[in-house]
Design an enzyme around this catalytic site. Structure first.
Site, PDB file in Angstrom:
ATOM      1  N   ARG A 100      30.132  36.543  40.305  1.00 53.24           N
ATOM      2  CA  ARG A 100      30.268  37.977  40.603  1.00 53.24           C
ATOM      3  C   ARG A 100      28.944  38.423  41.192  1.00 53.24           C
ATOM      4  O   ARG A 100      27.891  38.285  40.543  1.00 53.24           O
ATOM      5  CB  ARG A 100      30.602  38.777  39.346  1.00 53.24           C
ATOM      6  CG  ARG A 100      30.460  40.287  39.567  1.00 53.24           C
ATOM      7  CD  ARG A 100      31.017  41.130  38.446  1.00 53.24           C
ATOM      8  NE  ARG A 100      32.466  41.056  38.411  1.00 53.24           N
ATOM      9  CZ  ARG A 100      33.249  41.989  37.883  1.00 53.24           C
ATOM     10  NH1 ARG A 100      32.725  43.082  37.355  1.00 53.24           N
ATOM     11  NH2 ARG A 100      34.558  41.845  37.879  1.00 53.24           N
ATOM     12  N   HIS A 127      38.140  40.951  45.690  1.00 51.95           N
ATOM     13  CA  HIS A 127      38.350  40.728  44.251  1.00 51.95           C
ATOM     14  C   HIS A 127      39.689  39.998  44.069  1.00 51.95           C
ATOM     15  O   HIS A 127      40.644  40.530  43.503  1.00 51.95           O
ATOM     16  CB  HIS A 127      38.347  42.077  43.516  1.00 51.95           C
ATOM     17  CG  HIS A 127      38.095  41.980  42.041  1.00 51.95           C
ATOM     18  ND1 HIS A 127      37.840  40.786  41.386  1.00 51.95           N
ATOM     19  CD2 HIS A 127      38.062  42.945  41.071  1.00 51.95           C
ATOM     20  CE1 HIS A 127      37.655  41.028  40.087  1.00 51.95           C
ATOM     21  NE2 HIS A 127      37.797  42.325  39.878  1.00 51.95           N
ATOM     22  N   CYS A 249      42.739  48.725  38.228  1.00 54.36           N
ATOM     23  CA  CYS A 249      42.048  47.487  37.841  1.00 54.36           C
ATOM     24  C   CYS A 249      41.104  47.703  36.668  1.00 54.36           C
ATOM     25  O   CYS A 249      40.728  46.746  36.005  1.00 54.36           O
ATOM     26  CB  CYS A 249      41.304  46.921  39.042  1.00 54.36           C
ATOM     27  SG  CYS A 249      40.158  48.074  39.800  1.00 54.36           S
ATOM     28  N   ARG A 277      44.904  39.412  33.563  1.00 55.49           N
ATOM     29  CA  ARG A 277      43.780  38.728  34.221  1.00 55.49           C
ATOM     30  C   ARG A 277      43.634  37.309  33.680  1.00 55.49           C
ATOM     31  O   ARG A 277      43.446  36.359  34.432  1.00 55.49           O
ATOM     32  CB  ARG A 277      42.470  39.508  33.978  1.00 55.49           C
ATOM     33  CG  ARG A 277      42.377  40.870  34.660  1.00 55.49           C
ATOM     34  CD  ARG A 277      42.254  40.730  36.180  1.00 55.49           C
ATOM     35  NE  ARG A 277      41.129  39.908  36.555  1.00 55.49           N
ATOM     36  CZ  ARG A 277      39.875  40.341  36.665  1.00 55.49           C
ATOM     37  NH1 ARG A 277      39.597  41.610  36.462  1.00 55.49           N
ATOM     38  NH2 ARG A 277      38.904  39.524  37.026  1.00 55.49           N
TER      39      ARG A 277
HETATM   40  N1   CP Z   1      38.690  44.835  36.776  1.00 53.91           N
HETATM   41  C1   CP Z   1      37.533  44.170  36.550  1.00 53.91           C
HETATM   42  O1   CP Z   1      37.144  43.276  37.287  1.00 53.91           O
HETATM   43  O2   CP Z   1      36.883  44.579  35.427  1.00 53.91           O
HETATM   44  P1   CP Z   1      35.398  44.160  35.003  1.00 53.91           P
HETATM   45  O3   CP Z   1      34.463  44.775  35.985  1.00 53.91           O
HETATM   46  O4   CP Z   1      35.240  44.717  33.622  1.00 53.91           O
HETATM   47  O5   CP Z   1      35.296  42.664  35.025  1.00 53.91           O
HETATM   48  N1  NVA Z   2      35.880  48.478  43.216  1.00 54.50           N
HETATM   49  C1  NVA Z   2      35.289  48.290  41.913  1.00 54.50           C
HETATM   50  C2  NVA Z   2      36.106  47.330  41.102  1.00 54.50           C
HETATM   51  C3  NVA Z   2      35.624  47.120  39.698  1.00 54.50           C
HETATM   52  C4  NVA Z   2      36.422  46.106  38.958  1.00 54.50           C
HETATM   53  C5  NVA Z   2      33.856  47.825  42.071  1.00 54.50           C
HETATM   54  O1  NVA Z   2      33.593  46.989  42.946  1.00 54.50           O
HETATM   55  O2  NVA Z   2      32.994  48.288  41.334  1.00 54.50           O
END
Ligand code: CP
Ligand code: NVA
Length: 291
Positions: A100, A127, A249, A277
């Site tokens: 990430r 994502h 999400c 997930r």
């Molecule tokens: N939706 C999602 O990716 O959540 P987190 O940022 O908590 O991993």
């Molecule tokens: N669009 C958001 C998604 C978080 C899961 C971000 O990138 O912060």
């Protein structure tokens, strides 16, 4: 060649369908697979995470594997070691690595020197693991993906882009409503409109994401102003197809991009979506780590 999952475009339609079906099998029998027995999977986080972190760590363990969770500030990356060199080193220890991070180019650099599969746990651009789980939730709810329409309302961001890409591969029609300045580029045949009501017409699911993504904090005020008409509330859900569900999400800001009534109400599948997930990612890991 290692099977990377950087955007989702690496998958065929059959593979996406296979992941969705397999995820629902694994949901019914979470300990039925030992696909990662004797293997370790590195999970590297350069941004905060709740769902992705927990679902991957638990999911790898349920597959019989050992998750190695790494925060960027504890790695030599924090002292200047390149992601490419990190990928070379990890390839000698683990069966796959998730990252990430902010820029997609950082993920690409890790993949460039990794002989093991690299998967995207969220970048500024994509994502895909989220979108795979969302397809699982749609299939679980409606019994099929064929003929479904998904409307996303809000910022044309990483989540919107991944829904467009993976929705197209799954045969789901994706309509995205965003205000000027926050639109997604044409991607994967998604229907791009400005009017949220136009997007949700005939939709089986309406999807919201935060208005201020990680890294967008500098422009938060302008975003909140531009995106205010794109709130997912009961009035918008009423404009969708009969039986339409709300998706998000998470993390959510109740009262901002989604009303508390919808977020905690009877028409949402949001909390189930968060659970899915894990099941979706286990099915994805089985595929990319096979062989
Ligand atoms: N939706 C999602 O990716 O959540 P987190 O940022 O908590 O991993
Ligand atoms: N669009 C958001 C998604 C978080 C899961 C971000 O990138 O912060």
């Amino acid at each position: 060649m290692a099977r990377h999952l950087l955007t989702g475009e690496e998958l065929s339609s059959d593979e996406v369908a296979g992941i969705v079906t397999r995820a629902l099998e694994l949901k019914a029998a979470p300990l039925s697979s030992n696909a990662l027995e004797g293997k370790s999977v590195a999970l590297m986080f350069e941004k905060p995470s709740t769902r992705t972190r927990v679902s991957f760590e638990v999911g790898v363990a349920e597959l019989g594997g050992h998750p190695v969770v790494l925060g960027a500030d504890e790695l030599q990356i924090s002292r200047g070691e390149s992601l490419a060199d990190t990928g070379r080193v990890l390839s000698g220890h683990v069966a796959a690595v998730g990252l990430r991070t902010s820029g997609d180019e950082r993920l690409a650099e890790l993949a460039s020197e990794s002989s093991i599969p690299v998967f995207n746990m969220l970048t500024a651009g994509h994502h895909p693991c989220q979108a795979l789980a969302d397809l699982v939730t749609l299939k679980e709810t409606f019994g099929t993906l064929e003929g479904l329409r998904l409307a996303y309302v809000g910022d044309g961001n990483n989540v919107a882009r991944s829904l467009a890409i993976l929705g197209a591969l799954a045969g789901v029609e994706v309509a995205i409503a965003s205000p000027a300045g926050y639109t997604l580029e044409p991607v994967a045949g998604a229907i791009l409109v400005e009017d949220p009501v136009e997007a949700v017409a005939g939709a089986n699911a309406i999807y919201a994401d935060v208005w201020v993504s990680m890294g967008d904090e500098d422009t938060a005020a302008a975003r909140r102003a531009a995106l205010a008409p794109y709130k997912l509330d009961d009035a918008l859900l009423d404009q969708a197809a009969e039986g339409a569900i709300a998706l998000h999400c998470l993390p959510a800001h109740p009262g901002e991009e989604i009303s508390a009534e919808v977020l905690y109400g009877s028409r949402q599948q949001i909390w189930n979506q968060a659970e899915n997930r894990r099941h979706a990612q286990k099915a994805m890991l089985e595929l990319i780590c096979a062989g």
